[in-house]
Motif scaffolding. Structure first.
Motif, PDB file in Angstrom:
ATOM      1  N   SER A 164       0.826  -1.208   0.000  1.00  0.00           N
ATOM      2  CA  SER A 164       0.000   0.000   0.000  1.00  0.00           C
ATOM      3  C   SER A 164       0.859   1.255   0.000  1.00  0.00           C
ATOM      4  N   VAL A 165       2.000   1.218   0.680  1.00  0.00           N
ATOM      5  CA  VAL A 165       2.899   2.379   0.693  1.00  0.00           C
ATOM      6  C   VAL A 165       3.464   2.627  -0.700  1.00  0.00           C
ATOM      7  N   VAL A 166       3.867   1.559  -1.372  1.00  0.00           N
ATOM      8  CA  VAL A 166       4.412   1.689  -2.734  1.00  0.00           C
ATOM      9  C   VAL A 166       3.364   2.269  -3.679  1.00  0.00           C
ATOM     10  N   LEU A 167       2.128   1.744  -3.602  1.00  0.00           N
ATOM     11  CA  LEU A 167       1.065   2.224  -4.478  1.00  0.00           C
ATOM     12  C   LEU A 167       0.707   3.680  -4.203  1.00  0.00           C
ATOM     13  N   ALA A 168       0.811   4.092  -2.933  1.00  0.00           N
ATOM     14  CA  ALA A 168       0.448   5.457  -2.582  1.00  0.00           C
ATOM     15  C   ALA A 168       1.536   6.461  -2.934  1.00  0.00           C
ATOM     16  N   VAL A 169       2.791   6.025  -2.907  1.00  0.00           N
ATOM     17  CA  VAL A 169       3.913   6.948  -3.091  1.00  0.00           C
ATOM     18  C   VAL A 169       4.365   7.019  -4.546  1.00  0.00           C
ATOM     19  N   VAL A 170       4.436   5.884  -5.211  1.00  0.00           N
ATOM     20  CA  VAL A 170       4.967   5.836  -6.576  1.00  0.00           C
ATOM     21  C   VAL A 170       3.873   6.229  -7.571  1.00  0.00           C
ATOM     22  N   PRO A 171       4.099   7.240  -8.406  1.00  0.00           N
ATOM     23  CA  PRO A 171       3.094   7.646  -9.400  1.00  0.00           C
ATOM     24  C   PRO A 171       2.820   6.540 -10.403  1.00  0.00           C
ATOM     25  N   LEU A 172       1.591   6.485 -10.872  1.00  0.00           N
ATOM     26  CA  LEU A 172       1.243   5.510 -11.905  1.00  0.00           C
ATOM     27  C   LEU A 172       1.918   5.900 -13.215  1.00  0.00           C
ATOM     28  N   PRO A 173       2.410   4.924 -13.971  1.00  0.00           N
ATOM     29  CA  PRO A 173       3.082   5.239 -15.244  1.00  0.00           C
ATOM     30  C   PRO A 173       2.077   5.638 -16.318  1.00  0.00           C
ATOM     31  N   ASP A 174       2.581   6.304 -17.345  1.00  0.00           N
ATOM     32  CA  ASP A 174       1.744   6.612 -18.500  1.00  0.00           C
ATOM     33  C   ASP A 174       1.382   5.324 -19.223  1.00  0.00           C
ATOM     34  N   SER A 175       0.299   5.387 -19.981  1.00  0.00           N
ATOM     35  CA  SER A 175      -0.132   4.222 -20.734  1.00  0.00           C
ATOM     36  C   SER A 175       0.885   3.887 -21.823  1.00  0.00           C
ATOM     37  N   PRO A 176       1.227   2.599 -21.987  1.00  0.00           N
ATOM     38  CA  PRO A 176       2.148   2.216 -23.065  1.00  0.00           C
ATOM     39  C   PRO A 176       1.505   2.338 -24.441  1.00  0.00           C
ATOM     40  N   TRP A 177       0.173   2.521 -24.482  1.00  0.00           N
ATOM     41  CA  TRP A 177      -0.530   2.706 -25.751  1.00  0.00           C
ATOM     42  C   TRP A 177      -0.821   4.191 -25.954  1.00  0.00           C
ATOM     43  N   SER A 178      -0.572   4.684 -27.132  1.00  0.00           N
ATOM     44  CA  SER A 178      -0.769   6.107 -27.402  1.00  0.00           C
ATOM     45  C   SER A 178      -2.204   6.431 -27.785  1.00  0.00           C
ATOM     46  N   ALA A 183      -6.003   3.000 -23.911  1.00  0.00           N
ATOM     47  CA  ALA A 183      -5.222   4.189 -23.575  1.00  0.00           C
ATOM     48  C   ALA A 183      -6.098   5.260 -22.932  1.00  0.00           C
ATOM     49  N   ARG A 184      -7.317   5.443 -23.452  1.00  0.00           N
ATOM     50  CA  ARG A 184      -8.223   6.453 -22.888  1.00  0.00           C
ATOM     51  C   ARG A 184      -8.671   6.059 -21.477  1.00  0.00           C
ATOM     52  N   VAL A 185      -8.971   4.778 -21.311  1.00  0.00           N
ATOM     53  CA  VAL A 185      -9.397   4.302 -19.990  1.00  0.00           C
ATOM     54  C   VAL A 185      -8.279   4.481 -18.972  1.00  0.00           C
ATOM     55  N   TRP A 186      -7.060   4.075 -19.353  1.00  0.00           N
ATOM     56  CA  TRP A 186      -5.939   4.194 -18.422  1.00  0.00           C
ATOM     57  C   TRP A 186      -5.630   5.649 -18.116  1.00  0.00           C
ATOM     58  N   SER A 187      -5.699   6.513 -19.142  1.00  0.00           N
ATOM     59  CA  SER A 187      -5.427   7.929 -18.948  1.00  0.00           C
ATOM     60  C   SER A 187      -6.421   8.557 -17.976  1.00  0.00           C
ATOM     61  N   GLY A 188      -7.715   8.210 -18.147  1.00  0.00           N
ATOM     62  CA  GLY A 188      -8.724   8.744 -17.232  1.00  0.00           C
ATOM     63  C   GLY A 188      -8.545   8.229 -15.829  1.00  0.00           C
ATOM     64  N   PHE A 189      -8.241   6.934 -15.706  1.00  0.00           N
ATOM     65  CA  PHE A 189      -8.016   6.345 -14.385  1.00  0.00           C
ATOM     66  C   PHE A 189      -6.807   6.985 -13.709  1.00  0.00           C
ATOM     67  N   ARG A 190      -5.707   7.123 -14.469  1.00  0.00           N
ATOM     68  CA  ARG A 190      -4.477   7.692 -13.903  1.00  0.00           C
ATOM     69  C   ARG A 190      -4.707   9.132 -13.469  1.00  0.00           C
ATOM     70  N   SER A 191      -5.423   9.912 -14.288  1.00  0.00           N
ATOM     71  CA  SER A 191      -5.684  11.306 -13.961  1.00  0.00           C
ATOM     72  C   SER A 191      -6.484  11.433 -12.671  1.00  0.00           C
ATOM     73  N   GLY A 192      -7.530  10.620 -12.562  1.00  0.00           N
ATOM     74  CA  GLY A 192      -8.347  10.668 -11.349  1.00  0.00           C
ATOM     75  C   GLY A 192      -7.582  10.228 -10.131  1.00  0.00           C
ATOM     76  N   TRP A 193      -6.784   9.170 -10.262  1.00  0.00           N
ATOM     77  CA  TRP A 193      -5.999   8.669  -9.133  1.00  0.00           C
ATOM     78  C   TRP A 193      -4.955   9.689  -8.698  1.00  0.00           C
ATOM     79  N   GLU A 194      -4.292  10.332  -9.663  1.00  0.00           N
ATOM     80  CA  GLU A 194      -3.283  11.328  -9.309  1.00  0.00           C
ATOM     81  C   GLU A 194      -3.920  12.531  -8.612  1.00  0.00           C
TER      82      GLU A 194
END
Length: 319
Positions: A164-178, A183-194
């Motif tokens: 849980s500490v790793v997940l909370a501290v380390v930023p999620l990576p960008d989607s490997p798909w452009s 890619a849209r789903v991951w981008s939206g998820f990452r944006s909301g999580w960040e």
């Protein structure tokens, strides 16, 4: 569908069937012990039911805080109804309750599905953190009281905390798909999580609520186990309680059937209980949960369906 996905689904179904079969076998062979619980329930089952309701309300309030952090003007009571409707829907295959909650937030509050997903992701990370903290407190207190703890339980709690500490501290990576849907789903998820990760005050509030929920779950298990003749301090069950929370967060079977009972049973065995006693106690708790889900979920579903129809009827038709 790839062979790997097919294999995973087949393995998941096989595990569920095997564990449900074991559950049925234990219930049949120990029916005399279990029947006494329901034939003369007294106040304990009523108290378990009350604790289930309060615990679910606390759990729903966690999502209320996460939604509000994303700017969703959802009311506390409304969120409670959405949560109970989702609990009812998740008794069906395919996590339909979660899909229904996403749909409600999209129709009524125009919240994109990916942003709803980020709230679930944030709640999962916080669930892992609270599970580790609750388990650690329970282990230390139980050990200081003279109880015996097993190594694999200590390792499991340590992994929860580190993960849980790793997940909370380390930023999620960008989607490997452009481009594309993934890619849209991951981008939206990452944006909301960040966005949520940048609001530590909200995370701490949700964490506090989740810890309070685990105290109530531990109390429920203490009551359920006592009905079967097992009397242990609350710390003992504070180690077992996170197993139920994690099962609820990651289960893919209807209502977590089989997954929840398996994790709770193995946690109980890890704390020294007999396999069949742990399974029967989990079954008692499951029975009460089903009853409350049916009653409250029906009310929540009626409320949410009416509200979605009302909102849909007032929106202008798009050409």
């Amino acid at each position: 569908m790839t062979r790997r996905v097919t294999f995973r689904r087949a393995a998941g179904v096989t595990i569920q069937v095997l564990f449900v079969a074991a559950l049925v076998a234990v219930v049949v062979t120990r029916w005399d012990d279990l029947a006494v619980v329901f034939e003369d329930p007294g106040r304990d089952l009523a108290l378990i039911a009350a604790l289930v309701v309060v615990g679910h309300f606390i759990n729903s309030s966690e999502f209320w805080l996460l939604y509000r952090a994303q700017g969703v003007p959802i009311r506390l009571w409304e969120n409670w109804m959405v949560f109970t409707a989702g609990q009812l829907g998740n008794l069906l295959p395919g996590q339909l309750g979660t899909v229904y909650r996403f749909r409600y937030l999209k129709v009524v509050h125009d919240l994109p599905y990916t942003r709803s997903g980020s709230s679930f992701g944030a709640n999962l990370v916080i669930t892992l953190a609270s599970s580790g903290i609750a388990g650690l407190v329970g282990l230390v207190a139980y050990w200081l009281g003279g109880g015996t703890v097993r190594v694999f339980v200590v390792v499991a709690v340590a992994l929860l905390i580190v993960g849980s500490v790793v997940l909370a501290v380390v930023p999620l990576p960008d989607s490997p798909w452009s481009t594309g849907l993934v890619a849209r789903v991951w981008s939206g998820f990452r944006s909301g999580w960040e966005d949520l990760r940048q609001q530590p005050a909200v995370a701490l509030q949700v964490l506090a609520l989740d810890l309070a929920k685990y105290v109530l779950v531990a109390w429920r298990f203490q009551l359920a186990f006592s009905l079967l003749g097992v009397d242990e301090p609350i710390w003992y069950f504070l180690v077992i309680a996170p197993a139920a929370g994690i099962a609820g967060a990651i289960s893919f079977t209807p209502g977590g059937l089989g997954i929840r009972e398996a994790l709770v049973t193995f946690a109980a065995v890890g704390m020294g209980s007999q396999f069949d006693v742990g399974l029967l106690a989990a079954t008692v708790d499951r029975g009460v949960m089903l009853a409350t889900a049916l009653v409250l979920g029906t009310i929540g579903y009626a409320y949410c369906t009416h509200r979605m129809r009302t909102i849909s009827g007032t929106k202008p038709v798009q050409d």
